[in-house]
Design a protein around this motif. Sequence first.
Motif, mmCIF file in Angstrom:
data_model
loop_
_atom_site.group_PDB
_atom_site.id
_atom_site.type_symbol
_atom_site.label_atom_id
_atom_site.label_comp_id
_atom_site.label_asym_id
_atom_site.label_seq_id
_atom_site.Cartn_x
_atom_site.Cartn_y
_atom_site.Cartn_z
ATOM 1 N N MET A 1 -5.316 0.750 12.131
ATOM 2 C CA MET A 1 -6.263 -0.575 12.873
ATOM 3 C C MET A 1 -7.968 0.926 12.825
ATOM 4 O O MET A 1 -8.879 0.454 13.102
ATOM 5 C CB MET A 1 -5.587 0.384 14.333
ATOM 6 N N ARG A 3 -8.707 2.410 10.378
ATOM 7 C CA ARG A 3 -9.113 1.233 8.134
ATOM 8 C C ARG A 3 -10.953 1.601 8.502
ATOM 9 O O ARG A 3 -11.475 2.529 7.868
ATOM 10 C CB ARG A 3 -8.926 0.475 8.446
ATOM 11 N N ALA A 68 0.773 5.640 -2.664
ATOM 12 C CA ALA A 68 -0.204 5.095 -1.886
ATOM 13 C C ALA A 68 -1.159 5.392 -0.910
ATOM 14 O O ALA A 68 -1.904 4.243 -0.739
ATOM 15 C CB ALA A 68 1.100 4.943 -0.058
ATOM 16 N N ASN A 72 -4.317 3.134 -0.703
ATOM 17 C CA ASN A 72 -5.366 2.826 0.252
ATOM 18 C C ASN A 72 -6.851 3.496 0.091
ATOM 19 O O ASN A 72 -7.280 3.167 0.380
ATOM 20 C CB ASN A 72 -4.226 2.932 1.196
ATOM 21 N N ILE A 75 -8.821 1.218 -2.245
ATOM 22 C CA ILE A 75 -9.579 0.380 -0.793
ATOM 23 C C ILE A 75 -10.213 0.437 -0.012
ATOM 24 O O ILE A 75 -11.648 -0.229 -0.717
ATOM 25 C CB ILE A 75 -8.201 -0.716 -0.834
ATOM 26 N N ARG A 79 -14.343 -1.229 -0.358
ATOM 27 C CA ARG A 79 -14.318 -2.107 1.036
ATOM 28 C C ARG A 79 -16.125 -1.370 1.249
ATOM 29 O O ARG A 79 -16.335 -2.151 1.814
ATOM 30 C CB ARG A 79 -13.291 -1.931 2.175
ATOM 31 N N THR A 96 -0.834 -6.574 -6.414
ATOM 32 C CA THR A 96 -2.430 -5.979 -5.937
ATOM 33 C C THR A 96 -3.515 -5.837 -6.246
ATOM 34 O O THR A 96 -4.200 -6.815 -6.176
ATOM 35 C CB THR A 96 -1.933 -5.056 -4.409
ATOM 36 N N MET A 97 -3.055 -4.986 -6.814
ATOM 37 C CA MET A 97 -4.878 -4.608 -7.990
ATOM 38 C C MET A 97 -5.538 -6.048 -8.881
ATOM 39 O O MET A 97 -6.507 -6.015 -8.518
ATOM 40 C CB MET A 97 -4.664 -3.512 -9.102
ATOM 41 N N ALA A 100 -7.066 -8.478 -7.054
ATOM 42 C CA ALA A 100 -8.086 -7.601 -6.303
ATOM 43 C C ALA A 100 -9.240 -9.149 -6.594
ATOM 44 O O ALA A 100 -9.387 -9.635 -7.374
ATOM 45 C CB ALA A 100 -8.636 -6.864 -6.701
ATOM 46 N N ARG A 255 17.834 6.434 -0.230
ATOM 47 C CA ARG A 255 16.577 5.818 -0.290
ATOM 48 C C ARG A 255 15.473 6.027 -2.080
ATOM 49 O O ARG A 255 15.588 7.791 -1.631
ATOM 50 C CB ARG A 255 15.995 5.050 0.554
ATOM 51 N N THR A 258 15.487 9.942 -2.412
ATOM 52 C CA THR A 258 16.504 11.004 -1.753
ATOM 53 C C THR A 258 17.760 11.175 -2.839
ATOM 54 O O THR A 258 18.156 13.144 -2.659
ATOM 55 C CB THR A 258 16.564 10.166 -0.593
ATOM 56 N N MET A 317 -12.611 0.235 -11.582
ATOM 57 C CA MET A 317 -13.220 0.188 -9.738
ATOM 58 C C MET A 317 -14.853 -0.082 -10.456
ATOM 59 O O MET A 317 -15.450 0.893 -11.170
ATOM 60 C CB MET A 317 -12.589 0.892 -8.678
ATOM 61 N N ARG A 398 3.378 -6.698 -2.840
ATOM 62 C CA ARG A 398 4.596 -6.340 -1.791
ATOM 63 C C ARG A 398 5.461 -6.070 -1.964
ATOM 64 O O ARG A 398 6.938 -6.135 -1.815
ATOM 65 C CB ARG A 398 4.359 -6.918 -0.182
ATOM 66 N N GLU A 401 7.089 -3.639 -0.286
ATOM 67 C CA GLU A 401 8.456 -4.031 1.212
ATOM 68 C C GLU A 401 9.370 -4.706 0.915
ATOM 69 O O GLU A 401 10.688 -4.648 0.955
ATOM 70 C CB GLU A 401 7.202 -5.509 1.310
ATOM 71 N N ASN A 404 12.238 -2.255 0.299
ATOM 72 C CA ASN A 404 12.689 -1.447 1.073
ATOM 73 C C ASN A 404 14.100 -2.741 1.957
ATOM 74 O O ASN A 404 13.916 -1.969 2.622
ATOM 75 C CB ASN A 404 11.396 -1.809 2.111
#
Lengths: 444, 293
Positions: A1, A3, A68, A72, A75, A79, A96-97, A100, A255, A258, A317, A398, A401, A404
């Motif tokens: 939020m 961002r 990560a 971010n 990105i 923007r 994702t890239m 883009a 995970r 670890t 970029m 993603r 995710e 995960n």
Amino acid sequence: MKRRALLAGYAALAAAPYAAARAAERTKIVWWHAMTAALAEQVNRLVDEFNKSQDAVEVQAIFKGGYADTMNAAIAASRAGQAPHLVQVFEVGTGTMINAPGKFVKQVWELSKETGIALDPKNYIGAVRGYYSLPDGRMASMPFNSSTSVMWYSKDAFKKAGLDPEKPPVTWADVVKAAQAIKAKDAAEIPCTSAWFSWIQVEQFSALHNLPFASKADGFEGLDAELQFNSKAHVKHLDRLLAMAKDGAFKYTGRDNTPSQLLVSGKVGIHFDSSGSRGDLVKSAKFEWGEALLPYDAEVIKSPLNSIIGGASLWTMTGPDRKPAEYKAVAQFLAFIGKPENDAYWHQHTGYVPVTLAGFELSKKQGFYTQNLGADLPAQQLTRGSVTPNSKGLRLGRLVEIRNIVYEEVEKAFQGGQTGKQALDNAVTRGDKVLRDFQKSIKA
Amino acid sequence: MERRTVFGGWLLPMLLVLPQLLLTGFFFYWPAGQAVWSSLTIQDAFGEGVVFVGLDNFTELLSDPLYRDSVVRTIVFCLTVSALAMGLALALAVFADKEIRGKGAYRTLLIWPYAIAPAMSAVLFLFILDPRVGLIGRRLNQFGIDWDYHLNGGQAMLMVVLASAWKQVSYNFIFFLAGLQSIPRAVTEAARMDGAKTWHRFRTITFPLLAPTTFFLLVVNVVYAAFDTFGTINALTHGGPGKDTETLVLKVFRDGVINQDIGSSSAQSVILMLGVIAITAVQFRFMGKKVTE
């Protein structure tokens, strides 16, 4: 939020180097990376070497936090129209890239064409390049630090269990037998475990056995790919690990990385982990360890395919007022990194695999592998056979995710809450929803 | 007697509150507004294609059983952490309020954990409770207790609750101690003269007089447990095993920062924001009463 609010900050940070660039004659380019400690030293060394090798371009390497965070930050900066010239993005961010919008990213083939500086995909190891290429073979990003996964084992535990320490298990049936022997003789606290469970036991397993992880050539051929890692062979593999866990021959120990601490401390008999663990083992392990190829299921495939990679690549970029000279500088730097001597040096000093064929050959010639027995094993595993659509890598949005979700469902299975089949079916259903959401966001 | 300064006109008062308004606007209303807007859209990571989808993100969230589980889990987690952190702090404060030797040092030591970063406190707990390398975790397994929070959801929850509560005990301690010290001695001593025993005195005099402090702390602790425990949980369990320790704020991070799913993540932030607004409103009502009475 927050961002957008952060954008202002990133913009200010990113703007500083540009102001300086105008003052100097050399074209300055900024590279955001995520390498820490010894790896960061190697990044800085590489940059220094490049800056010394010519006087037209100056590269500035900036550490931006973990993978990560770095992605971010890049990105967010994009923007705000303040992206760095180059950014290191982990392999799971590739989806994702690559999707883009064109005004943010200049893919390698495009960069090479515009600047006239050759960046030939053929120089790079197939399994490495494939991960970062378009379906037709044009490279989207520049391979940089790549690892793969291997099997580590404790020769001490093997001896104690009455196994031949020079003959690591080759198939999964061998692994089960060895782990049971270790368990029976109590030769190691944990007979067998795996770091990066999703990457190694699901993604790598798919590649090695020529099984699709997802439809559409593992996502390379379309955003509408659907997950397929709940096939019979996959379920059989998870069931095998679950059965081992029941006997105490396998232990689920967490995970991502670890479990890695357990390997170095010598508590594990057979351990699956990144090939990059070698550095830690050399430095801190107080037991005799061995490195071996990932095992395969002989009932699924006769000779296993290449494994896939992990690690990161470099993305070029763009920005609103970027000049052709800057792109040229980026291309020069990328070509420099890909030179055999630089690639070999990087490989030998970081534990990552060589990304160019010439770098691999040079390391052989320099005698690196005779001094470091087994250090060529990851590269061998990556280069064996020919790459199929199932062993090229994954091109899924993603993906973090999805990993995960695999962790969550598999953990439930290891807790005894569901069967292997239920775990993988649930992971596929939930993962597909993530893919559909990603597809929607890209079409938006 | 009440003193009130009256400003004539609008200009001067506006100028005086302007810095505060700017700060609030820039650091709160603007990002919060962005969050609300983003929660009504679907967009890619780069923010190129932004599509307005109305309340889709919200309906999708609320119809997702995994999200509802996460809400329930967060509520249970918040209440457990608050109860534990406040209970311990109150007990410690009651003891520290007595005349004991070296109470200065004792009080200071109790305040220390507050200064430890969440990720560090998580590492400390790992040193203690890791099933294979932890001081206590290892012992437990040696004694035949199957302690493994990587696989046992209940144990994982217990661990994150302990780690989160431990960090907040200091803060609560300070407030409880201050609260205790502000209770007039005369009242408790009068009760003592009337023959009330320690527990009885505590229950009927001390605790009721501490009520405003307790209520304030309850709000602060719930908010702490809901938001500030992110670092601890993320470092200890990443929300696992399964989703057994995934609280709402962890999910916001995972969807927004890791997955770049801006729409859904913003919708979750907005829901959290509404939660905090509700809690704060309740607090103001009750605390407001106390102040005017």
